[in-house]
Design a protein around this motif. Structure first.
Motif, PDB file in Angstrom:
ATOM      1  N   GLN A   6      38.824  19.007 102.880  1.00  0.00           N
ATOM      2  CA  GLN A   6      39.523  20.888 102.297  1.00  0.00           C
ATOM      3  C   GLN A   6      39.344  21.212 103.670  1.00  0.00           C
ATOM      4  OE1 GLN A   6      36.586  22.469  99.378  1.00  0.00           O
ATOM      5  NE2 GLN A   6      36.771  20.933  98.655  1.00  0.00           N
ATOM      6  N   SER A   7      40.304  21.602 104.324  1.00  0.00           N
ATOM      7  CA  SER A   7      40.269  22.540 105.651  1.00  0.00           C
ATOM      8  C   SER A   7      39.608  22.730 105.481  1.00  0.00           C
ATOM      9  CB  SER A   7      41.674  22.364 105.995  1.00  0.00           C
ATOM     10  OG  SER A   7      42.630  23.632 105.538  1.00  0.00           O
ATOM     11  N   LYS A   8      39.619  24.576 105.186  1.00  0.00           N
ATOM     12  CA  LYS A   8      38.394  24.994 105.217  1.00  0.00           C
ATOM     13  C   LYS A   8      37.144  25.304 105.259  1.00  0.00           C
ATOM     14  CE  LYS A   8      41.985  28.768 105.066  1.00  0.00           C
ATOM     15  NZ  LYS A   8      42.467  29.581 106.017  1.00  0.00           N
ATOM     16  N   LYS A   9      36.999  23.704 104.712  1.00  0.00           N
ATOM     17  CA  LYS A   9      34.954  23.705 104.463  1.00  0.00           C
ATOM     18  C   LYS A   9      34.733  22.008 106.217  1.00  0.00           C
ATOM     19  CE  LYS A   9      32.842  23.637 100.547  1.00  0.00           C
ATOM     20  NZ  LYS A   9      31.671  24.391 100.804  1.00  0.00           N
ATOM     21  N   SER A  42      43.682  17.467 116.021  1.00  0.00           N
ATOM     22  CA  SER A  42      43.740  19.248 116.524  1.00  0.00           C
ATOM     23  C   SER A  42      44.657  20.102 116.200  1.00  0.00           C
ATOM     24  CB  SER A  42      43.356  19.396 118.154  1.00  0.00           C
ATOM     25  OG  SER A  42      44.689  19.025 118.686  1.00  0.00           O
ATOM     26  N   GLN A  43      45.909  19.214 116.619  1.00  0.00           N
ATOM     27  CA  GLN A  43      47.469  19.946 115.576  1.00  0.00           C
ATOM     28  C   GLN A  43      47.609  19.917 114.508  1.00  0.00           C
ATOM     29  OE1 GLN A  43      50.503  17.775 117.787  1.00  0.00           O
ATOM     30  NE2 GLN A  43      50.285  18.867 119.068  1.00  0.00           N
ATOM     31  N   ALA A  44      46.860  18.988 113.334  1.00  0.00           N
ATOM     32  CA  ALA A  44      47.474  18.634 111.953  1.00  0.00           C
ATOM     33  C   ALA A  44      45.892  20.214 111.434  1.00  0.00           C
ATOM     34  CB  ALA A  44      47.112  17.370 111.423  1.00  0.00           C
ATOM     35  N   PHE A  45      44.847  20.105 111.971  1.00  0.00           N
ATOM     36  CA  PHE A  45      43.789  20.937 111.497  1.00  0.00           C
ATOM     37  C   PHE A  45      44.208  22.291 111.801  1.00  0.00           C
ATOM     38  CE2 PHE A  45      40.827  17.548 111.243  1.00  0.00           C
ATOM     39  CZ  PHE A  45      39.919  18.050 110.628  1.00  0.00           C
ATOM     40  N   ARG A  46      44.794  22.779 112.973  1.00  0.00           N
ATOM     41  CA  ARG A  46      45.351  24.224 112.951  1.00  0.00           C
ATOM     42  C   ARG A  46      46.662  24.181 112.405  1.00  0.00           C
ATOM     43  NH1 ARG A  46      46.014  22.250 119.018  1.00  0.00           N
ATOM     44  NH2 ARG A  46      43.824  23.177 119.667  1.00  0.00           N
ATOM     45  N   LYS A  47      47.178  23.126 111.612  1.00  0.00           N
ATOM     46  CA  LYS A  47      48.657  23.742 110.618  1.00  0.00           C
ATOM     47  C   LYS A  47      47.788  23.650 109.892  1.00  0.00           C
ATOM     48  CE  LYS A  47      52.578  21.039 109.061  1.00  0.00           C
ATOM     49  NZ  LYS A  47      52.881  19.871 108.583  1.00  0.00           N
ATOM     50  N   VAL A 126      34.275  16.290 111.337  1.00  0.00           N
ATOM     51  CA  VAL A 126      35.533  15.134 111.674  1.00  0.00           C
ATOM     52  C   VAL A 126      35.387  14.922 113.026  1.00  0.00           C
ATOM     53  CG1 VAL A 126      37.411  14.174 112.238  1.00  0.00           C
ATOM     54  CG2 VAL A 126      37.234  15.135 110.062  1.00  0.00           C
ATOM     55  N   LEU A 127      34.888  13.769 114.014  1.00  0.00           N
ATOM     56  CA  LEU A 127      33.884  13.683 114.999  1.00  0.00           C
ATOM     57  C   LEU A 127      35.385  12.710 115.459  1.00  0.00           C
ATOM     58  CD1 LEU A 127      30.035  13.747 114.953  1.00  0.00           C
ATOM     59  CD2 LEU A 127      31.830  14.897 116.085  1.00  0.00           C
ATOM     60  N   CYS A 128      35.413  13.682 117.326  1.00  0.00           N
ATOM     61  CA  CYS A 128      35.614  11.862 117.926  1.00  0.00           C
ATOM     62  C   CYS A 128      35.396  12.477 119.543  1.00  0.00           C
ATOM     63  CB  CYS A 128      37.325  11.698 117.783  1.00  0.00           C
ATOM     64  SG  CYS A 128      38.379  13.797 117.417  1.00  0.00           S
ATOM     65  N   GLN A 184      44.458   8.208 108.549  1.00  0.00           N
ATOM     66  CA  GLN A 184      43.449   8.163 107.430  1.00  0.00           C
ATOM     67  C   GLN A 184      43.408   9.625 107.210  1.00  0.00           C
ATOM     68  OE1 GLN A 184      41.040   4.678 107.868  1.00  0.00           O
ATOM     69  NE2 GLN A 184      41.391   3.673 105.668  1.00  0.00           N
ATOM     70  N   VAL A 185      42.724  10.118 108.252  1.00  0.00           N
ATOM     71  CA  VAL A 185      42.241  11.672 108.029  1.00  0.00           C
ATOM     72  C   VAL A 185      43.636  12.427 108.150  1.00  0.00           C
ATOM     73  CG1 VAL A 185      41.455  12.821 109.939  1.00  0.00           C
ATOM     74  CG2 VAL A 185      39.878  11.120 109.953  1.00  0.00           C
ATOM     75  N   LEU A 186      44.595  12.326 108.911  1.00  0.00           N
ATOM     76  CA  LEU A 186      45.939  12.936 108.063  1.00  0.00           C
ATOM     77  C   LEU A 186      46.531  12.902 106.880  1.00  0.00           C
ATOM     78  CD1 LEU A 186      46.958  12.322 111.857  1.00  0.00           C
ATOM     79  CD2 LEU A 186      45.998  14.199 111.119  1.00  0.00           C
ATOM     80  N   THR A 187      46.216  11.920 106.955  1.00  0.00           N
ATOM     81  CA  THR A 187      46.658  11.934 105.510  1.00  0.00           C
ATOM     82  C   THR A 187      45.462  12.278 104.304  1.00  0.00           C
ATOM     83  OG1 THR A 187      47.689   9.775 105.510  1.00  0.00           O
ATOM     84  CG2 THR A 187      46.908   9.701 103.355  1.00  0.00           C
ATOM     85  N   ALA A 188      44.412  12.319 104.459  1.00  0.00           N
ATOM     86  CA  ALA A 188      43.873  13.615 103.869  1.00  0.00           C
ATOM     87  C   ALA A 188      43.603  14.726 104.151  1.00  0.00           C
ATOM     88  CB  ALA A 188      41.795  12.754 104.278  1.00  0.00           C
ATOM     89  N   LEU A 189      44.284  15.119 104.781  1.00  0.00           N
ATOM     90  CA  LEU A 189      44.683  16.169 105.139  1.00  0.00           C
ATOM     91  C   LEU A 189      45.593  17.226 104.308  1.00  0.00           C
ATOM     92  CD1 LEU A 189      43.585  16.784 108.986  1.00  0.00           C
ATOM     93  CD2 LEU A 189      42.687  17.806 106.619  1.00  0.00           C
TER      94      LEU A 189
END
Length: 191
Positions: A6-9, A42-47, A126-128, A184-189
């Motif tokens: 959930q992008s907000k959490k 970072s682009q995906a999270f911002r989007k 999500v850490l990197c 996998q993270v991008l898919t989950a988003l």
């Protein structure tokens, strides 16, 4: 898939992708690959309206850094350039990003990271970043002690050596979170 975000959490926390650190060769993932994958994340999270945290390690004059007596120093006397702590341009820093300057390995100690995450109701990280077994692992251990759920993006981090990277992925991260790839993270988003 067993990963739903959930992008907000959920916050993306990128460790030490700064000019003075990405210049060193990474192993097993090249630093160019790490930077490219972190930029995608970072682009995906911002989007998605997610919270992006960009962490750098810096020092005013060296007096605020730790100076333990050790058997194996981290680096030889590296001359730090004026742009050592500048984030790499590929991350395209945005005004909504939260910038954290740390003075040791972990991003929680002595910073407002926990406060900013809790104020936003974030419970998953999500850490990197670089280095897997130093800055990323120390931050992950601190996040574990703060009771955050964690996802580690294996192809968006690298170590100083492949053995150090693999040790953390094999023995530490599975005990405190879940290991996934960038895709996998991008898919989950939902991307």
């Amino acid at each position: 898939m067993d990963l739903e975000l959930q992008s907000k959490k959920t916050a993306l926390v990128i460790i030490d992708l700064q000019k003075g650190i990405v210049q060193f060769p990474g192993a097993p993932n090249a630093t160019t690959e790490v930077v490219a994958n972190a930029a995608k994340l970072s682009q995906a999270f911002r989007k998605q309206g997610g919270f992006v945290v960009l962490v750098t390690v810096g020092s005013r004059d060296g007096g605020d850094l730790l100076h333990p007596i050790v058997d194996q120093p981290m680096t030889t006397s590296v001359q730090r350039s004026a742009d050592f702590a500048d984030l790499v341009p590929e991350l395209h820093v945005q005004p909504t990003d939260h910038l954290v300057i740390k003075h040791q390995w972990g991003a929680f100690f002595g910073t407002d990271l926990d406060l900013q995450l809790r104020r936003r109701g974030i419970d998953t990280l999500v850490l990197c970043g670089i280095a897997t077994n130093i800055g990323v692992e120390t931050t992950a251990r601190e996040a574990y002690q703060h009771n955050y759920q964690q996802i580690f993006v294996s192809d968006a981090m690298t170590g100083l050596t492949a053995a150090e990277h693999e040790h953390t992925l094999q023995y530490i991260f599975p005990r405190i979170g879940r290991i996934r790839t960038t895709e996998q993270v991008l898919t989950a988003l939902g991307l």
